[in-house]
Design a protein around this motif. Structure first.
Motif, PDB file in Angstrom:
ATOM      1  N   LYS A 136       0.831  -1.206   0.000  1.00  7.97           N
ATOM      2  CA  LYS A 136       0.000   0.000   0.000  1.00  7.97           C
ATOM      3  C   LYS A 136       0.864   1.254   0.000  1.00  7.97           C
ATOM      4  CE  LYS A 136      -3.884  -2.131   2.493  1.00  7.97           C
ATOM      5  NZ  LYS A 136      -4.623  -2.152   3.791  1.00  7.97           N
ATOM      6  N   ARG A 137       1.939   1.235   0.759  1.00  8.92           N
ATOM      7  CA  ARG A 137       2.790   2.412   0.868  1.00  8.92           C
ATOM      8  C   ARG A 137       3.543   2.709  -0.423  1.00  8.92           C
ATOM      9  NH1 ARG A 137       3.841   0.407   6.200  1.00  8.92           N
ATOM     10  NH2 ARG A 137       5.794  -0.553   5.537  1.00  8.92           N
ATOM     11  N   THR A 138       3.722   1.698  -1.263  1.00 11.36           N
ATOM     12  CA  THR A 138       4.464   1.912  -2.516  1.00 11.36           C
ATOM     13  C   THR A 138       3.528   2.066  -3.717  1.00 11.36           C
ATOM     14  OG1 THR A 138       4.688  -0.500  -2.766  1.00 11.36           O
ATOM     15  CG2 THR A 138       6.508   0.673  -1.714  1.00 11.36           C
ATOM     16  N   GLY A 139       2.257   2.340  -3.465  1.00 12.31           N
ATOM     17  CA  GLY A 139       1.303   2.477  -4.560  1.00 12.31           C
ATOM     18  C   GLY A 139       1.663   3.590  -5.525  1.00 12.31           C
ATOM     19  N   LYS A 140       2.052   4.748  -4.989  1.00 12.39           N
ATOM     20  CA  LYS A 140       2.445   5.875  -5.833  1.00 12.39           C
ATOM     21  C   LYS A 140       3.650   5.517  -6.687  1.00 12.39           C
ATOM     22  CE  LYS A 140       4.281  10.596  -5.495  1.00 12.39           C
ATOM     23  NZ  LYS A 140       4.692  11.683  -4.566  1.00 12.39           N
ATOM     24  N   ALA A 141       4.628   4.871  -6.055  1.00 11.59           N
ATOM     25  CA  ALA A 141       5.835   4.475  -6.779  1.00 11.59           C
ATOM     26  C   ALA A 141       5.509   3.459  -7.863  1.00 11.59           C
ATOM     27  CB  ALA A 141       6.865   3.898  -5.806  1.00 11.59           C
ATOM     28  N   ALA A 142       4.647   2.495  -7.555  1.00 12.97           N
ATOM     29  CA  ALA A 142       4.284   1.470  -8.534  1.00 12.97           C
ATOM     30  C   ALA A 142       3.651   2.098  -9.769  1.00 12.97           C
ATOM     31  CB  ALA A 142       3.326   0.460  -7.906  1.00 12.97           C
ATOM     32  N   PHE A 143       2.770   3.075  -9.545  1.00 14.24           N
ATOM     33  CA  PHE A 143       2.116   3.741 -10.683  1.00 14.24           C
ATOM     34  C   PHE A 143       3.137   4.505 -11.526  1.00 14.24           C
ATOM     35  CE2 PHE A 143      -0.004   7.381 -12.648  1.00 14.24           C
ATOM     36  CZ  PHE A 143      -1.016   6.733 -13.345  1.00 14.24           C
ATOM     37  N   ALA A 144       4.008   5.252 -10.867  1.00 10.76           N
ATOM     38  CA  ALA A 144       5.006   6.033 -11.602  1.00 10.76           C
ATOM     39  C   ALA A 144       5.975   5.124 -12.354  1.00 10.76           C
ATOM     40  CB  ALA A 144       5.771   6.930 -10.624  1.00 10.76           C
ATOM     41  N   VAL A 145       6.403   4.045 -11.690  1.00 10.80           N
ATOM     42  CA  VAL A 145       7.320   3.097 -12.333  1.00 10.80           C
ATOM     43  C   VAL A 145       6.651   2.434 -13.536  1.00 10.80           C
ATOM     44  CG1 VAL A 145       8.522   0.884 -12.022  1.00 10.80           C
ATOM     45  CG2 VAL A 145       8.667   2.655 -10.262  1.00 10.80           C
TER      46      VAL A 145
ATOM     47  N   LEU B 189      18.574  -0.472 -21.210  1.00  8.95           N
ATOM     48  CA  LEU B 189      18.737   0.895 -20.702  1.00  8.95           C
ATOM     49  C   LEU B 189      17.416   1.647 -20.591  1.00  8.95           C
ATOM     50  CD1 LEU B 189      22.037   2.128 -22.424  1.00  8.95           C
ATOM     51  CD2 LEU B 189      21.692   1.308 -20.089  1.00  8.95           C
ATOM     52  N   THR B 190      16.539   1.497 -21.584  1.00  9.11           N
ATOM     53  CA  THR B 190      15.301   2.279 -21.554  1.00  9.11           C
ATOM     54  C   THR B 190      14.380   1.852 -20.414  1.00  9.11           C
ATOM     55  OG1 THR B 190      14.361   0.776 -23.229  1.00  9.11           O
ATOM     56  CG2 THR B 190      15.298   2.859 -24.000  1.00  9.11           C
ATOM     57  N   LYS B 191      14.276   0.553 -20.185  1.00  9.99           N
ATOM     58  CA  LYS B 191      13.427   0.093 -19.077  1.00  9.99           C
ATOM     59  C   LYS B 191      14.076   0.442 -17.738  1.00  9.99           C
ATOM     60  CE  LYS B 191      10.003  -2.106 -19.258  1.00  9.99           C
ATOM     61  NZ  LYS B 191       8.567  -1.727 -19.147  1.00  9.99           N
ATOM     62  N   LEU B 192      15.392   0.273 -17.640  1.00  6.59           N
ATOM     63  CA  LEU B 192      16.118   0.612 -16.411  1.00  6.59           C
ATOM     64  C   LEU B 192      15.951   2.094 -16.077  1.00  6.59           C
ATOM     65  CD1 LEU B 192      18.197  -0.159 -14.173  1.00  6.59           C
ATOM     66  CD2 LEU B 192      19.984   0.407 -15.813  1.00  6.59           C
ATOM     67  N   VAL B 193      16.166   2.948 -17.068  1.00  5.67           N
ATOM     68  CA  VAL B 193      16.096   4.392 -16.847  1.00  5.67           C
ATOM     69  C   VAL B 193      14.658   4.845 -16.599  1.00  5.67           C
ATOM     70  CG1 VAL B 193      16.426   6.650 -17.928  1.00  5.67           C
ATOM     71  CG2 VAL B 193      18.201   4.892 -18.138  1.00  5.67           C
ATOM     72  N   GLY B 194      13.729   4.379 -17.441  1.00  6.43           N
ATOM     73  CA  GLY B 194      12.341   4.798 -17.296  1.00  6.43           C
ATOM     74  C   GLY B 194      11.751   4.421 -15.950  1.00  6.43           C
ATOM     75  N   ALA B 195      11.924   3.155 -15.549  1.00  8.93           N
ATOM     76  CA  ALA B 195      11.379   2.702 -14.269  1.00  8.93           C
ATOM     77  C   ALA B 195      12.084   3.380 -13.096  1.00  8.93           C
ATOM     78  CB  ALA B 195      11.508   1.178 -14.158  1.00  8.93           C
ATOM     79  N   ALA B 196      13.399   3.579 -13.218  1.00 11.58           N
ATOM     80  CA  ALA B 196      14.142   4.250 -12.150  1.00 11.58           C
ATOM     81  C   ALA B 196      13.688   5.693 -11.976  1.00 11.58           C
ATOM     82  CB  ALA B 196      15.647   4.198 -12.447  1.00 11.58           C
ATOM     83  N   LEU B 197      13.434   6.393 -13.063  1.00 11.52           N
ATOM     84  CA  LEU B 197      12.936   7.762 -12.978  1.00 11.52           C
ATOM     85  C   LEU B 197      11.571   7.808 -12.290  1.00 11.52           C
ATOM     86  CD1 LEU B 197      13.938   9.232 -16.463  1.00 11.52           C
ATOM     87  CD2 LEU B 197      14.939   9.778 -14.237  1.00 11.52           C
ATOM     88  N   GLY B 198      10.737   6.812 -12.574  1.00 13.36           N
ATOM     89  CA  GLY B 198       9.435   6.737 -11.921  1.00 13.36           C
ATOM     90  C   GLY B 198       9.577   6.562 -10.420  1.00 13.36           C
ATOM     91  N   ALA B 199      10.490   5.670 -10.007  1.00 14.23           N
ATOM     92  CA  ALA B 199      10.710   5.444  -8.579  1.00 14.23           C
ATOM     93  C   ALA B 199      11.311   6.676  -7.912  1.00 14.23           C
ATOM     94  CB  ALA B 199      11.632   4.231  -8.381  1.00 14.23           C
TER      95      ALA B 199
ATOM     96  N   TRP C  68      10.927   9.795  -8.849  1.00 15.51           N
ATOM     97  CA  TRP C  68       9.858  10.794  -8.754  1.00 15.51           C
ATOM     98  C   TRP C  68       8.958  10.519  -7.553  1.00 15.51           C
ATOM     99  CZ3 TRP C  68       4.481  10.283  -9.143  1.00 15.51           C
ATOM    100  CH2 TRP C  68       3.772  11.492  -9.238  1.00 15.51           C
ATOM    101  N   ALA C  69       8.793   9.240  -7.220  1.00 19.72           N
ATOM    102  CA  ALA C  69       7.943   8.862  -6.086  1.00 19.72           C
ATOM    103  C   ALA C  69       8.664   8.989  -4.748  1.00 19.72           C
ATOM    104  CB  ALA C  69       7.438   7.436  -6.271  1.00 19.72           C
ATOM    105  N   GLY C  70       9.920   9.421  -4.744  1.00 18.99           N
ATOM    106  CA  GLY C  70      10.621   9.669  -3.493  1.00 18.99           C
ATOM    107  C   GLY C  70      11.663   8.646  -3.097  1.00 18.99           C
ATOM    108  N   PHE C  71      11.935   7.655  -3.944  1.00 17.87           N
ATOM    109  CA  PHE C  71      12.971   6.671  -3.638  1.00 17.87           C
ATOM    110  C   PHE C  71      14.352   7.315  -3.788  1.00 17.87           C
ATOM    111  CE2 PHE C  71      10.926   2.233  -4.157  1.00 17.87           C
ATOM    112  CZ  PHE C  71       9.741   2.687  -3.587  1.00 17.87           C
ATOM    113  N   SER C  72      15.340   6.755  -3.093  1.00 17.64           N
ATOM    114  CA  SER C  72      16.716   7.189  -3.297  1.00 17.64           C
ATOM    115  C   SER C  72      17.178   6.715  -4.677  1.00 17.64           C
ATOM    116  CB  SER C  72      17.623   6.600  -2.220  1.00 17.64           C
ATOM    117  OG  SER C  72      17.717   5.183  -2.372  1.00 17.64           O
ATOM    118  N   TRP C  73      18.315   7.259  -5.142  1.00 16.14           N
ATOM    119  CA  TRP C  73      18.799   6.835  -6.456  1.00 16.14           C
ATOM    120  C   TRP C  73      19.166   5.354  -6.467  1.00 16.14           C
ATOM    121  CZ3 TRP C  73      17.765   8.658 -10.849  1.00 16.14           C
ATOM    122  CH2 TRP C  73      17.637  10.030 -11.074  1.00 16.14           C
ATOM    123  N   GLY C  74      19.736   4.858  -5.363  1.00 18.22           N
ATOM    124  CA  GLY C  74      20.078   3.436  -5.303  1.00 18.22           C
ATOM    125  C   GLY C  74      18.859   2.553  -5.380  1.00 18.22           C
TER     126      GLY C  74
END
Length: 382
Positions: free
Chosen positions: A77-86, A298-308, A310-316
């Protein structure tokens, strides 16, 4: 022949998994690679037969059912925003990059868009196993990956239906969307209300393993319902596992389902991916294979990482989520087959993209291992 090949697959998969694990990599990587060695591309000991495909399908369905049982609902539930963005950015970036690459190669608009869509697909079954082996499935990164996979599946299928309707395919976009709405509405309602009732009803039956049998019935029924409505069977199995995880029978079902799955069906699934690879005649196109493989990763790695991110995850953590979305797996293989039938891919490009899908699947476990090893060793999951 069937019995002998099963014995060879299980023996080789377990030894290969152990060998790779001793080298510090997820054991699933060894199972994928041994499939290539045993398959027609190398030794030819195992053939890519219908029975192998069917057993592997049971394996991936059980794997995702187990993932649902193990999911931390509060973390989910807490990662719902991140899941949508990713899910959204993990589709948008590969779609645009794939279309641009196809257009640069002189492809027609429909074919170029299809290649972008093919690169947008995700299958997290390989990531699930790698995360389980690393003890990260219930982490916030694991929850975001699983949630994004559901969103990814729905959006890609709808986009595929839209593209086929524009390119002359006999597809009713409204019906496709309606089926998705019906599936998720009914599946969530059944997981919430019906699954606990079924398990309670089976529990007192005077037969052996009544509860785990009930769990498997639920798992396969949800998987069938998902396929019948145009959603990946693994999504149905995952929702079934989520429903069962709320009940008092969670531990019993999980324990027995893992025993059944990991003893037979799951190793067959991982090995079958390598067996299905056919490298004959494709290496003359190695520049295309290399280029599309790099673009796919690269595109899936970068796209999904940018989504995470944006949702507040650290870069790692964001890169870890991106790595978990890299594998295209069986979902992309199905889409590629549809493209071949619709004339959006020719035989040559189809063969190339099948190898690209295999590459993304093989690189995912070590990529996840490398990124997660840089994160803190102990993370809160609840």
């Amino acid at each position: 022949m069937l019995i002998a090949q099963l014995a060879v697959i299980l023996f080789a998969a377990k030894l290969a998994g152990d060998a790779v694990a001793r080298l510090g990599q997820p054991a699933v990587l060894g199972k994928l690679l041994i499939g290539i060695v045993l398959g027609p591309s190398m030794l030819g000991v195992i053939e890519n037969t219908d029975w192998l495909h069917e057993l592997s399908q049971i394996g991936v369905i059980l794997l995702m059912f187990i993932a649902g049982l193990e999911t931390d609902i509060d973390q989910f539930k807490r990662t719902g925003k991140a899941a949508f963005a990713v899910g959204v950015l993990g589709i948008a970036v590969p779609l645009l990059a794939g279309y641009a690459a196809g257009a640069a190669l002189g492809m027609e608009t429909g074919a170029a868009l299809f290649l972008g869509l093919l690169l947008s697909a995700t299958s997290v079954s390989i990531s699930v196993q790698a995360l389980k082996e690393m003890g990260r499935l219930q982490s916030k990164e694991g929850s975001a990956i699983l949630g994004a996979a559901v969103i990814d599946d729905v959006l890609v299928v709808i986009a595929l239906a839209f593209l086929l309707s524009l390119t002359g395919g006999d597809v009713d976009l409204g019906a496709v969307v309606l089926k998705k709405v019906v599936f998720f509405t009914v599946a969530v309602l059944l997981a919430w209300k019906a699954v606990p009732l079924i398990l309670r009803w089976f529990a007192p039956l005077r037969v052996t393993e009544a509860v785990v049998s009930a769990g498997l019935i639920i798992c396969f029924a949800f998987a069938w319902f998902a396929e019948a409505t145009g959603v990946a069977a693994i999504i149905g199995a995952y929702i079934a596992g989520l429903g069962a995880s709320f009940t008092d029978y969670r531990e019993e079902v999980l324990d027995k389902a893992e025993t059944i799955g990991y003893a037979l069906f799951v190793p067959v699934f991982f090995t079958s991916i390598g067996v299905a690879a056919d490298f004959s005649g494709v290496w003359q196109h190695w520049p295309l294979i290399f280029g599309w493989s790099v673009l796919a990763v690269l595109t899936k790695l970068v796209g999904a990482a940018l989504g995470a991110k944006w949702a507040g995850f650290s870069w790692g953590s964001s890169l870890a989520v991106g790595a978990g979305m890299v594998s295209r797996g069986e979902v992309a293989l199905i889409i590629a087959g549809i493209g071949l039938e619709a004339g959006l891919l020719d035989d040559e490009l189809f063969a190339v993209m099948i190898i690209v899908v295999l590459v993304t699947t093989i690189v995912t476990p070590p990529l996840l291992k490398a990124i997660f090893s840089r994160l803190q060793p102990v993370r809160q999951t609840a």
